[in-house]
Scaffold this motif. Structure first.
Motif, short mmCIF file in Angstrom:
data_model
loop_
_atom_site.label_atom_id
_atom_site.label_comp_id
_atom_site.label_asym_id
_atom_site.label_seq_id
_atom_site.Cartn_x
_atom_site.Cartn_y
_atom_site.Cartn_z
N ILE A 279 -32.37 -43.31 59.15
CA ILE A 279 -31.74 -42.00 59.41
C ILE A 279 -30.38 -41.89 58.73
O ILE A 279 -29.96 -40.81 58.28
CB ILE A 279 -31.64 -41.74 60.94
N GLN A 280 -29.67 -43.04 58.62
CA GLN A 280 -28.44 -43.05 57.82
C GLN A 280 -28.75 -42.67 56.38
O GLN A 280 -28.03 -41.88 55.75
CB GLN A 280 -27.78 -44.43 57.87
N GLN A 281 -29.84 -43.25 55.88
CA GLN A 281 -30.24 -42.96 54.50
C GLN A 281 -30.57 -41.47 54.32
O GLN A 281 -30.19 -40.84 53.33
CB GLN A 281 -31.47 -43.82 54.13
N ALA A 282 -31.27 -40.91 55.31
CA ALA A 282 -31.64 -39.48 55.22
C ALA A 282 -30.39 -38.59 55.24
O ALA A 282 -30.27 -37.64 54.44
CB ALA A 282 -32.57 -39.14 56.39
N PHE A 283 -29.43 -38.86 56.14
CA PHE A 283 -28.18 -38.09 56.19
C PHE A 283 -27.40 -38.23 54.90
O PHE A 283 -26.83 -37.25 54.39
CB PHE A 283 -27.33 -38.55 57.36
N TYR A 284 -27.39 -39.45 54.35
CA TYR A 284 -26.64 -39.70 53.12
C TYR A 284 -27.23 -38.90 51.96
O TYR A 284 -26.50 -38.28 51.18
CB TYR A 284 -26.66 -41.20 52.81
N GLU A 285 -28.55 -38.90 51.82
CA GLU A 285 -29.18 -38.18 50.72
C GLU A 285 -28.96 -36.67 50.85
O GLU A 285 -28.72 -35.97 49.86
CB GLU A 285 -30.69 -38.52 50.70
N LEU A 286 -29.04 -36.15 52.10
CA LEU A 286 -28.81 -34.71 52.29
C LEU A 286 -27.37 -34.34 51.94
O LEU A 286 -27.10 -33.30 51.30
CB LEU A 286 -29.14 -34.34 53.74
N SER A 287 -26.46 -35.22 52.35
CA SER A 287 -25.04 -34.97 52.03
C SER A 287 -24.82 -34.99 50.53
O SER A 287 -24.00 -34.20 50.00
CB SER A 287 -24.14 -36.01 52.71
N CYS A 288 -25.50 -35.87 49.83
CA CYS A 288 -25.36 -35.95 48.37
C CYS A 288 -25.84 -34.66 47.71
O CYS A 288 -25.26 -34.21 46.70
CB CYS A 288 -26.15 -37.13 47.83
N TYR A 289 -26.91 -34.07 48.23
CA TYR A 289 -27.36 -32.78 47.69
C TYR A 289 -26.29 -31.70 47.86
O TYR A 289 -26.10 -30.85 46.99
CB TYR A 289 -28.67 -32.35 48.38
N VAL A 290 -25.58 -31.75 49.01
CA VAL A 290 -24.50 -30.78 49.24
C VAL A 290 -23.37 -30.99 48.25
O VAL A 290 -22.84 -30.04 47.65
CB VAL A 290 -23.98 -30.89 50.70
N ILE A 291 -22.96 -32.25 48.04
CA ILE A 291 -21.84 -32.58 47.13
C ILE A 291 -22.21 -32.19 45.71
O ILE A 291 -21.36 -31.75 44.94
CB ILE A 291 -21.50 -34.07 47.24
N GLN A 292 -23.46 -32.33 45.34
CA GLN A 292 -23.89 -31.97 43.99
C GLN A 292 -24.06 -30.47 43.82
O GLN A 292 -24.28 -29.99 42.71
CB GLN A 292 -25.23 -32.67 43.67
N GLY A 293 -23.92 -29.72 44.92
CA GLY A 293 -24.01 -28.27 44.85
C GLY A 293 -25.40 -27.72 44.97
O GLY A 293 -25.63 -26.54 44.72
N ASN A 294 -26.40 -28.54 45.31
CA ASN A 294 -27.78 -28.09 45.41
C ASN A 294 -28.09 -27.47 46.78
O ASN A 294 -29.15 -26.86 46.95
CB ASN A 294 -28.75 -29.26 45.17
N LEU A 295 -27.20 -27.68 47.76
CA LEU A 295 -27.43 -27.18 49.12
C LEU A 295 -26.11 -26.68 49.68
O LEU A 295 -25.04 -27.28 49.44
CB LEU A 295 -28.00 -28.30 50.02
N LYS A 296 -26.19 -25.62 50.46
CA LYS A 296 -24.98 -25.04 51.04
C LYS A 296 -24.48 -25.90 52.19
O LYS A 296 -25.25 -26.57 52.86
CB LYS A 296 -25.26 -23.64 51.54
N HIS A 297 -23.12 -25.82 52.40
CA HIS A 297 -22.51 -26.62 53.46
C HIS A 297 -23.00 -26.19 54.83
O HIS A 297 -23.25 -27.01 55.70
CB HIS A 297 -20.97 -26.48 53.40
N ASP A 298 -23.17 -24.90 55.00
CA ASP A 298 -23.59 -24.40 56.31
C ASP A 298 -25.00 -24.90 56.66
O ASP A 298 -25.28 -25.22 57.82
CB ASP A 298 -23.57 -22.86 56.31
N HIS A 299 -25.88 -24.89 55.62
CA HIS A 299 -27.24 -25.37 55.89
C HIS A 299 -27.23 -26.80 56.38
O HIS A 299 -27.95 -27.17 57.31
CB HIS A 299 -28.08 -25.23 54.63
#
Length: 1476
Positions: A42-62
């Motif tokens: 689950i740490q890995q899953a949170f980390y990957e989702l956060s990386c998508y946000v930092i790369q600009g592929n996903l909005k912060h609110d989502h």
């Protein structure tokens, strides 16, 4: 690493991505089986989702929303997010791209409602916290955190030195040192200690250290201090105690320092109560301190921690220390005590009880049954290993428990119990291999322990024991330094002892060997056996010196012997590949001696021999042979004396006293041990069958590339061992045991493929016992003492027992065999022995006389004590009574057997084909196989032939039988092994004994041979054995026959000697040595043999020493017997007496004639049915009358012609003699075959001489008158016309005429060229044997034929050249009726061999045969010429008288016949004088 959040989810976040992510988080949350894995995922899953946000592929609110959704089913989302943000904070802080850092800050800000400020301040960098607005200045925040840490961790607030707070520490020591016998508990004391720490600011670690030190001083209060320390540790970190103990051990690590045992004990107790952890503590002490700790653990009974420490050390390293070994032994003592007291203590023993450990609660569980041994005790013993040698008492206890277990193991009932017991048994074997035997090695010569161990070992099967010995010898010694040292010391000591071992110092050396063997028997025996294999003279002293060994050592010795025998690195043949290696012979001899003298188990050795036989290897049968010879006293040798052979025909007592070289009574115990080993392991029958099968295997499988000499030796060894082993079983096994193990004869032959001779050999004792038992039953059933009744019962019992055997033997041969001999005869021959046929009265008398002499010697011995005298005399008297009783019993038995034979004999020989065929099958299936089986069987065969003759058995021709035995021995001799040749020689010797007895005295001959059907000279059709006196062979003609047999033996012997083949020469020399008492009796035959043997001696002296030794031995004996030889004319009369019957049919070397009456003698006529006999006789009589007229006319013409030609040839030869003496000798050399061989033996003549010889021969031919040549041609033409006229008449008469013409032709030609004429163009003369002659006998005398027969009698003498030529050329078949050259009638399947024999014989008749007899000098030749001339004149006179008597048609009576003979002799003498 695989991506947990795919990019597809991000692109389709609103539609399905968010849902998929939540499903993933829910699934990871619900998977509670692996929490650590789930948390990381689950740490890995949170980390990957956060990386998508930092790369600009996903909005912060989502991202913030989805994290909020996850918190609904997970409580640790804030902590996980804080960890993820911490990692991303570090990563983005190092990047130059500000966009990603900005995206990270925005993400954290949107998630502040999920994570508390406190957590973020712990995990994020000060700069990030300042950016987020959580702190004002990052620099102030850092300074404040440093100050707090300094205050917490580096500012001293407690006192750890006694001097810093002496009052507090004094009160602490007083509290710990008070008396604990009252109501003080560890909890109460702990509260006081806490007060002191708080009051005086004492350092807790220092307080714990002082508690441990006080505990060291007061070890008796284990429970109190352990409880106190456990309670105190709740206030400290877990590693604190390990560190404090580690510091204490480090303090004593100075090389000069010694760690106190009290510290070891404290640590051991704490480990035992799990107050501290061994793994955490183990890094602190050094190696020596670890051993001390281990000892302490063992002393307090903490086996588990001790085992953990020992497992981290090299094998047996820890227990090498005596203190540790003793501590472990003591622990084992305590553990096994209850079980040992209940099952292990020997009867009558008390033993001292073991002191139990004080800490019973935590010590290993004491074993109550054998299954408990597996849990702890076996593991302890495995770690103890060879160091169990330090405690001999524990060694004995373990061994006794093993004995008790094996007793229960053998009596286990149910399958479950057996399975459990099997597991325990395998564990026991492992302990024995790893602990008991190595420990015995390190013990100092403890014979008691060796015997104690044997008490357990003897309950193991020998396979397990030998496996243990093999491991002990070949592997165990390499696993431990102390064992290696013990091995080297043992070898050195063994060398020292063996160098000094002699017969004189056997006792002291034996004690040293025994002392050394108690501990290291395998190493010692390996060296001793290696010395025995090199030096066989050590066998006797070594065997005598082994008397001080223990039972275990004897068993180890047996294993070492087997291992030495099976050594694959040693060749069992010598380098010449013709003899067995000396090391194997030495080992075999040692085996026999040591197994006989000492109680060593034989099962392993016997099984080894059986396994070798299964593998087709027969070398090791030498071992079995030696063991049986030494242990049972039964020796198979071809060097038995006549007295021993005679004793072997008696009962068991006589055999024991006079039949063997050793004394059987001294082998009673060893024989019993051998018998028990065979029966207990069911090896008796398998060994017999394997040996019987291996006899052929030696030749066809094992002997492929081996030297013929070695193959023969292996065959003899295999056969002799079979005979020896079978004899042992027959004499030692109880009849019931023997019968139970030996199957029926048909099963032996068909299922086990046992050869017939061996099968009957094994079955023979069984038949004898069956008959004896049935006879006893019938006697008990009907009480009657009459001898006749007993005889009937015996015959009835024989019929009951042998009837199934008669049925069984039918399937052993093809049905054609039973046309001539009956199954009853076949079974009777093979089932009887010499014990059944004759009583050796002389042997019984000889042994009784020896005992009487022995008793007299005992009486005369003044030094012998009276008690011993009495005892010895009683023994001799008892033995004497046994022998007399046995003799009486055998006499009765022989009488019964002879009566049985008398009743059976009429049904023995059916002779549905011919008597000749009957004799062939009798010899082929009965006599020849058995006469070479053993020496006693050779005697039996000769006696059985004599028995058949004496019983007047129908259809048995004694003459045919003896003739077939003596006439052609070449093939038989050539196919024998060395021992078989010896046995065959014995057989011939005993056959010659009978023949010589008949030959020596007319009275004996007339008593034992006349009026016996076996001596009928007319081979009548089957079913008629009667005949008048004229049908019988008279005494003088029998002497001729015997001479013929002697000649045949000479011919065969010379042939074998001149082949140069090793087997032929060796075997014939052996046979000749055996028959030397009765052959040669004729001087010229003896001289011929002597020359050949002398030649062998000269040729083989350097080439083959064994043949040279045999030849020299025989030559010396032959020279010694020369005085007993007689000239030929004394052995038999060359001129047989005239008889009142028709023509005598010449046969063999002696010119033997047989009287015949009007009867059918050919095999062809024999095969016709009896109903056509009379009709056939009439037809033959008519033919014979016509033949007599023709022969009479031809005789007159031939007589006148041959006189003229002969006179002219005499004159020519005299002129040549006076004119060319030297040339004449050369001609003789070129023409006479005898002289040819003599020339071969000398130097070759030059080519010029040969040219001169040819020229002179042509000159002599030209001198022959033309008229003589024309006469010869006319005679040949007349002969051919006669042959055409005779057509269907018997061919014998035609051959007689051809012979007469050939003789007259020889007289016309000078003697010098006669041989060459015959060889080149003359017709070959064939002498047809009297036993197989195809001629008919006529009632009236034929004058011409009688005259020619008289001449042939002279010319067929072995001393005359034509005799040699004719007789050695008797390999040619006669032209009529298909009769063979060697006076035998062979079956159809022997045709091929017969042709080869004829070719061989004809070659020898041209090249080798003249040398069979002494060379004639010139004077002797002239003398023979004059003799032959005188005889011719005498024969003419006789012929005239015979013609007169024939014309008158009267028969002479016996009296008239003798008168006529005397008169003829006088006239013959007159003719000789006139010639002179």
């Amino acid at each position: 690493m695989a991506t947990m959040v795919p990019a597809d989810w991000i692109t389709t976040w609103e539609k399905s991505g968010k849902t998929e992510f939540l499903k993933l988080c829910r699934m990871l949350t619900e998977n509670k089986g692996h929490e650590n894995v789930t948390f990381k995922d689950i740490q890995q899953a949170f980390y990957e989702l956060s990386c998508y946000v930092i790369q600009g592929n996903l909005k912060h609110d989502h991202a913030s929303n989805v994290f909020s959704n996850v918190t609904e089913f997970r409580n640790d989302v804030p902590s996980i997010l804080a960890d993820v943000f911490c990692i991303i904070d570090i990563e983005t802080g190092c990047l130059e791209e500000k966009s990603k850092r900005d995206h990270f800050i925005k993400l954290v800000l949107t998630c502040l409602h999920l994570i508390s400020e406190k957590i973020l301040k712990e995990r994020l960098e000060p700069e990030t916290l300042e950016t987020l607005g959580l702190i004002k200045q990052s620099q102030q925040f850092s300074q404040k955190s440093v100050k707090i840490k300094t205050k917490l961790f580096y500012k001293q607030q407690k006192f750890n030195l006694l001097r810093e707070e002496n009052e507090g520490y004094a009160k602490l020591i007083a509290e710990l040192g008070q008396d604990f016998s009252g109501n003080i508990t560890s909890d109460l004391l702990l509260e006081n200690v806490k007060f002191l720490i708080g009051c005086f600011n004492l350092d807790p670690n220092r307080v714990l250290d002082i508690i441990l030190e006080v505990y060291e001083c007061r070890p008796e209060h284990d429970e109190f201090f352990v409880s106190l320390i456990q309670s105190f540790m709740c206030l400290c970190e877990p590693e604190t105690l390990c560190h404090i103990l580690g510091f204490r051990f480090k303090f004593y690590q100075d090389p000069s320092g010694e760690t106190p045992s009290s510290l070891y004990r404290v640590v051991a107790v704490l480990l035992q109560h799990n107050v501290t952890d061994l793994e955490a503590f183990y890094i602190h002490p050094h190696d020596k301190q670890k051993l001390g700790l281990l000892e302490a653990l063992l002393k307090i009974g903490d086996w588990h921690h001790a085992q953990d420490i020992m497992d981290q050390m090299p094998l047996f390293y820890a227990t090498t220390q005596k203190t540790i070994a003793f501590a472990l032994c003591q622990l084992i003592h305590v553990t096994i005590e209850p079980l040992y007291r209940r099952l292990g203590v020997p009867a009558g023993a008390k033993g001292s009880p073991v002191v139990f450990l004080q800490n019973k609660r935590v010590s290993p569980k004491q074993v109550q049954n054998f299954e408990d041994l597996r849990e702890e005790v076996f593991s302890m013993l495995s770690h103890l290993g060879p160091n169990l040698s330090h405690d001999a008492i524990l060694f004995a206890k373990v061994v006794r428990l093993g004995k008790a277990f094996m007793k229960k193991f053998h009596s286990a009932g149910s399958n479950e119990d057996k399975e459990k017991m099997e597991i325990l048994f395998s564990c026991l074997l492992s302990i024995t291999d790893q602990v008991l035997l190595p420990s015995l090695t390190l013990m100092d010569c403890n014979a008691c322990m060796s015997e104690e161990l044997w008490g357990m070992f003897k309950t193991f099967p020998y396979q397990y024991r030998y496996h243990l010995y093999g491991q002990w010898k070949n592997e165990t010694y390499n696993n431990h330094p102390h064992l290696i040292k013990a091995k080297v010391q043992t070898v050195d000591r063994a060398k020292y002892i063996m160098k000094r071992l002699t017969k004189e110092n056997v006792k002291p050396s034996g004690r040293q060997i025994g002392k050394l063997s108690h501990s290291n028997p395998t190493i010692l025996f390996e060296y001793i056996l290696s010395q025995i294999q090199k030096y066989d003279n050590l066998i006797t002293p070594v065997v005598d010196s082994l008397k001080y060994l223990t039972s275990l050592n004897y068993d180890v010795l047996a294993y070492c012997i087997i291992e030495a025998l099976a050594n694959p690195e040693k060749e069992k043949m010598k380098h010449d590949d013709t003899t067995i290696s000396t090391w194997l012979q030495s080992l075999a001899c040692f085996c026999g001696a040591v197994f006989r003298k000492y109680p060593i188990e034989l099962a392993g050795l016997l099984q080894y021999v059986a396994n070798q036989l299964k593998a087709g290897k027969s070398f090791d049968l030498l071992i079995l042979k030696e063991v049986i010879q030494k242990m049972a006293g039964i020796e198979i040798t071809e060097e038995m004396t006549v007295e021993q052979l005679e004793a072997m025909t008696g009962g068991e007592q006589l055999k024991a006293e006079g039949g063997y070289f050793g004394q059987i009574r001294n082998t009673k115990k060893s024989s019993q041990r051998l018998k028990d080993a065979l029966l207990d392991h069911d090896l008796a029958l398998p060994l017999c069958i394997l040996m019987a099968q291996q006899r052929d295997g030696v030749i066809f499988q094992e002997g492929g590339e081996k030297h013929l000499k070695l193959v023969g030796k292996l065959y003899d060894q295999c056969h002799d061992t079979l005979v020896q082993f079978g004899g042992f079983l027959a004499s030692n096994l109880i009849s019931e045991d023997y019968i139970k193990r030996v199957p029926s004869i048909d099963v032996l032959c068909k299922e086990y493929h046992t050869p017939h001779d061996a099968a009957f050999f094994l079955s023979r004792p069984m038949y004898a016992h069956h008959i004896s038992s049935k006879y006893d039953e019938l006697k008990k059933a009907e009480k009657g003492n009459k001898q006749q009744h007993k005889l009937h019962k015996y015959i009835a019992s024989c019929e009951l027992v042998m009837a199934p055997v008669h049925e069984a033997v039918i399937s052993l041969h093809v049905s054609k065999v039973w046309d001539d001999i009956s199954p009853q005869f076949y079974a009777t021959f093979w089932s009887l022995t010499m014990y059944d046929l004759a009583v050796p009265h002389n042997s019984y008398e000889r042994e009784v006389h020896k005992l009487k002499v022995q008793m007299k010697a005992i009486d005369d011995n003044q030094e012998m004590p009276l008690n011993k005298k009495k005892k010895e005399k009683e023994r001799c008297t008892a033995l004497q009574d046994k022998l007399l009783e046995e003799e009486k019993k055998q006499m009765e038995h022989v009488q019964r057997v002879l009566q049985r034979v008398k009743l059976e004999k009429d049904n023995w020989l059916l002779a549905k084909s011919t008597k000749n065929e009957t004799i062939t099958k009798f010899l082929q299936l009965c006599i020849f196989p058995r006469c070479i089986f053993s020496a006693i069987d050779a005697v039996y065969c000769s006696h059985f032939v004599e028995l058949i003759h004496q019983q007047k058995t129908p259809n048995f021709s004694t003459l045919l039988c003896y003739d077939r035995v003596f006439s052609d021995i070449i093939y038989t001799v050539a196919s024998c092994t060395e021992n078989e040749a010896s046995r065959y020689g014995r057989f011939l010797c005993y056959m010659l004994t009978t023949v010589t007895k008949w030959h020596s005295d007319r009275t004996i001959y007339e008593k034992e041979c006349c009026n016996y059907p076996g001596f009928l000279t007319i081979l009548r059709t089957t079913g008629f054995d009667g005949g008048n006196k004229a049908d019988q062979l008279d005494y003088e003609n029998f002497r001729h026959v015997v001479h013929k047999w002697h000649y045949k033996l000479t011919k065969a012997s010379v042939h074998c000697l001149e082949t140069g083949e090793y087997t032929h020469v060796r075997n014939i020399l052996i046979v000749l040595t055996k028959i030397l008492p009765w052959y040669p009796k004729v001087l010229n035959l003896g001289q011929a043999l002597e020359r050949r043997v002398h030649k062998i001696c000269q040729e083989e002296k350097e080439k083959r020493p064994d043949l040279y030794a045999l030849a020299m031995g025989y030559s010396g004996q032959l020279k010694n017997r020369k005085l007993s030889m007689v000239p030929e004319n004394e052995f038999h009369h060359k001129d047989p007496p005239l008889r009142n019957v028709a023509a005598s049919i010449q046969n063999g070397a002696g010119g033997v004639g047989l009287t015949t009456s009007l009867s059918i003698t050919t095999a062809k006529v024999e095969e016709t049915c009896i109903g056509d006999t009379d009709k056939l006789k009439d037809n033959i009589q008519c033919s014979l009358k016509k033949l007599s007229k023709t022969a009479s006319t031809a005789s007159k013409m031939t007589t006148s012609n041959e006189n003229n030609v002969f006179n002219r040839s005499i004159k020519d030869s005299e002129k040549e003699k006076t004119a060319k003496e030297k040339e004449k000798k050369e001609k003789i050399l070129s023409t006479f075959p005898e002289v040819k061989l003599f020339v071969k033996e000398s130097k070759e003549k030059s080519k010029d001489n040969r040219t001169n010889k040819d020229e002179k021969t042509r000159e002599i031919r030209e001198k022959i008158p033309r008229c003589d040549k024309e006469k010869v041609k006319k005679e040949e033409k007349a002969s051919k016309d006669e042959k055409c006229k005779m057509g269907g008449v018997d061919s014998k008469l035609i051959i007689e005429k051809e012979r007469e013409k050939e003789i007259s032709r020889e007289r016309d030609i000078p003697k010098e060229i006669k041989g060459k004429e015959i060889m080149k163009g003359g017709e070959k003369i064939t002498v047809v044997g009297f036993l197989k002659s195809s001629g008919f006998q006529m009632e009236t005398l034929d004058p011409e034929k009688e005259q020619k027969r008289r001449k042939l009698d002279t010319w067929l003498s072995p001393l005359h050249s034509s005799t040699v030529k004719d007789n050695l050329c008797d390999g040619k078949e006669s032209s009529g009726k298909g009769y063979s050259n060697n006076d035998r009638e062979f079956p159809q399947d022997s045709t091929k061999r017969l042709k080869e024999e004829n070719e061989t014989t004809s070659k020898h008749c041209r090249n080798e045969s003249p040398s069979d007899f002494p060379h004639l000098n010139e004077k002797e030749k002239e003398k023979n010429k004059s003799k032959s001339s005188g005889k011719e004149k005498g024969d003419l006179v006789k012929t005239e008288k015979i013609e007169k008597s024939t014309s008158s048609g009267k028969k002479e009576s016996r009296h008239d016949k003798e008168k006529t003979e005397k008169k003829e002799k006088r006239e013959t003498t007159g003719g000789k004088e006139e010639k002179k």
